[in-house]
Motif scaffolding. Structure first.
Motif, short mmCIF file in Angstrom:
data_model
loop_
_atom_site.label_atom_id
_atom_site.label_comp_id
_atom_site.label_asym_id
_atom_site.label_seq_id
_atom_site.Cartn_x
_atom_site.Cartn_y
_atom_site.Cartn_z
N ILE A 111 3.24 95.71 -58.32
CA ILE A 111 1.39 95.47 -58.06
C ILE A 111 0.76 96.61 -57.51
CG2 ILE A 111 -0.16 94.34 -57.00
CD1 ILE A 111 2.26 92.20 -58.38
N ALA A 112 -0.59 97.59 -58.58
CA ALA A 112 -0.72 98.52 -57.74
C ALA A 112 -2.26 97.90 -56.89
CB ALA A 112 -1.41 99.40 -59.12
N ILE A 113 -2.22 98.66 -55.99
CA ILE A 113 -3.72 98.59 -54.80
C ILE A 113 -3.62 99.92 -53.93
CG2 ILE A 113 -3.73 96.90 -52.67
CD1 ILE A 113 -1.92 94.92 -53.19
N ASP A 114 -4.65 100.20 -54.98
CA ASP A 114 -5.71 101.50 -54.17
C ASP A 114 -4.81 102.67 -54.13
OD1 ASP A 114 -7.35 100.52 -52.93
OD2 ASP A 114 -6.97 99.76 -51.01
N GLY A 115 -4.02 102.21 -56.16
CA GLY A 115 -3.09 103.63 -56.05
C GLY A 115 -2.22 104.19 -55.62
N ASP A 116 -1.56 102.76 -55.16
CA ASP A 116 -0.22 102.73 -54.52
C ASP A 116 0.83 101.08 -55.38
OD1 ASP A 116 -0.12 104.67 -52.41
OD2 ASP A 116 -0.85 102.53 -50.90
N ASP A 117 2.03 101.66 -55.59
CA ASP A 117 2.91 100.67 -56.54
C ASP A 117 3.64 100.36 -55.51
OD1 ASP A 117 2.61 99.78 -58.86
OD2 ASP A 117 4.40 100.56 -59.24
N TRP A 118 3.35 98.92 -54.94
CA TRP A 118 4.22 98.16 -54.02
C TRP A 118 5.21 96.54 -54.87
CZ3 TRP A 118 4.30 98.57 -49.49
CH2 TRP A 118 3.32 99.62 -49.11
N LYS A 119 6.33 96.56 -54.51
CA LYS A 119 7.58 95.39 -55.45
C LYS A 119 6.79 94.24 -54.44
CE LYS A 119 12.38 94.29 -55.69
NZ LYS A 119 13.27 94.72 -55.44
N ALA A 120 6.72 93.53 -55.20
CA ALA A 120 6.22 92.02 -54.80
C ALA A 120 7.22 90.90 -55.89
CB ALA A 120 5.12 91.96 -55.57
N VAL A 121 6.57 89.66 -55.33
CA VAL A 121 7.26 88.23 -55.77
C VAL A 121 6.34 86.91 -55.89
CG1 VAL A 121 8.01 88.08 -52.98
CG2 VAL A 121 9.03 86.94 -55.46
N SER A 122 6.40 86.71 -56.69
CA SER A 122 4.81 85.22 -56.39
C SER A 122 5.38 84.03 -55.46
CB SER A 122 5.29 84.80 -57.69
OG SER A 122 4.64 83.44 -58.06
N ALA A 123 4.10 84.10 -54.80
CA ALA A 123 4.38 83.09 -54.31
C ALA A 123 4.74 81.75 -54.51
CB ALA A 123 2.80 82.35 -53.15
N ASP A 124 4.69 81.26 -55.40
CA ASP A 124 5.14 79.87 -56.67
C ASP A 124 6.56 79.77 -57.58
OD1 ASP A 124 3.94 81.06 -58.36
OD2 ASP A 124 2.21 79.63 -58.63
#
Length: 150
Positions: A111-124
């Motif tokens: 996920i990209a947030i303000d130029g930073d890329d984060w490893k993410a998992v879906s809540a559901d």
């Protein structure tokens, strides 16, 4: 050159005050600011004719008084809401981002947030397609939990 500094001692104290102000910008706990205030007091006293040792005494006394009287007031006044302020990765919770690498069902994505890329998992646990808008709802270490936003 020493004669010049002896004749214009207030300039040395003004320089010390400016250097302390610059150093305070890197710290922000109002400790070095007290030395800057002491240097300003010493600069004024030196401009009024007090010698080096007198200026040094004024610097020391004003700095110590500032540490004990001005600093606690400044910290209390300027850091009122520090307990409610979040920082670092905790500040991401509630933010909206864009999927830069699809989140797989039961797996991970980016996920990209303000130029930073984060490893993410879906809540559901569902898959989230590329370029979908998501909202950060949680964080576990460096992995954020997201849900899609309509």
């Amino acid at each position: 050159m020493i004669d010049y500094f002896a004749a214009n001692l207030w300039q040395m104290w003004a320089l010390v005050a400016i250097v302390c102000l610059i150093l305070e910008l890197t710290n922000g706990d109002f400790f070095i600011m007290c030395f800057s205030i002491g240097a300003v007091c010493a600069a004024v006293s030196s401009a009024l004719g007090l010698g080096f040792y007198g200026g040094l005494l004024v610097f020391a006394v004003c700095s110590v008084l500032c540490i004990f009287f001005v600093r606690p007031f400044a910290l209390r006044y300027l850091h009122r809401n520090d307990d409610a302020r979040v920082s670092n990765a905790d500040a991401l919770i509630g933010r909206i981002g864009r999927v830069s690498e699809p989140v797989e069902a039961g797996g991970y994505g980016r996920i990209a947030i303000d130029g930073d890329d984060w490893k993410a998992v879906s809540a559901d646990g569902q898959a989230i397609p590329l370029n979908a808008k998501v909202k950060v709802i949680g964080r576990e270490s460096i992995i954020i939990t997201v849900e899609t936003v309509d």
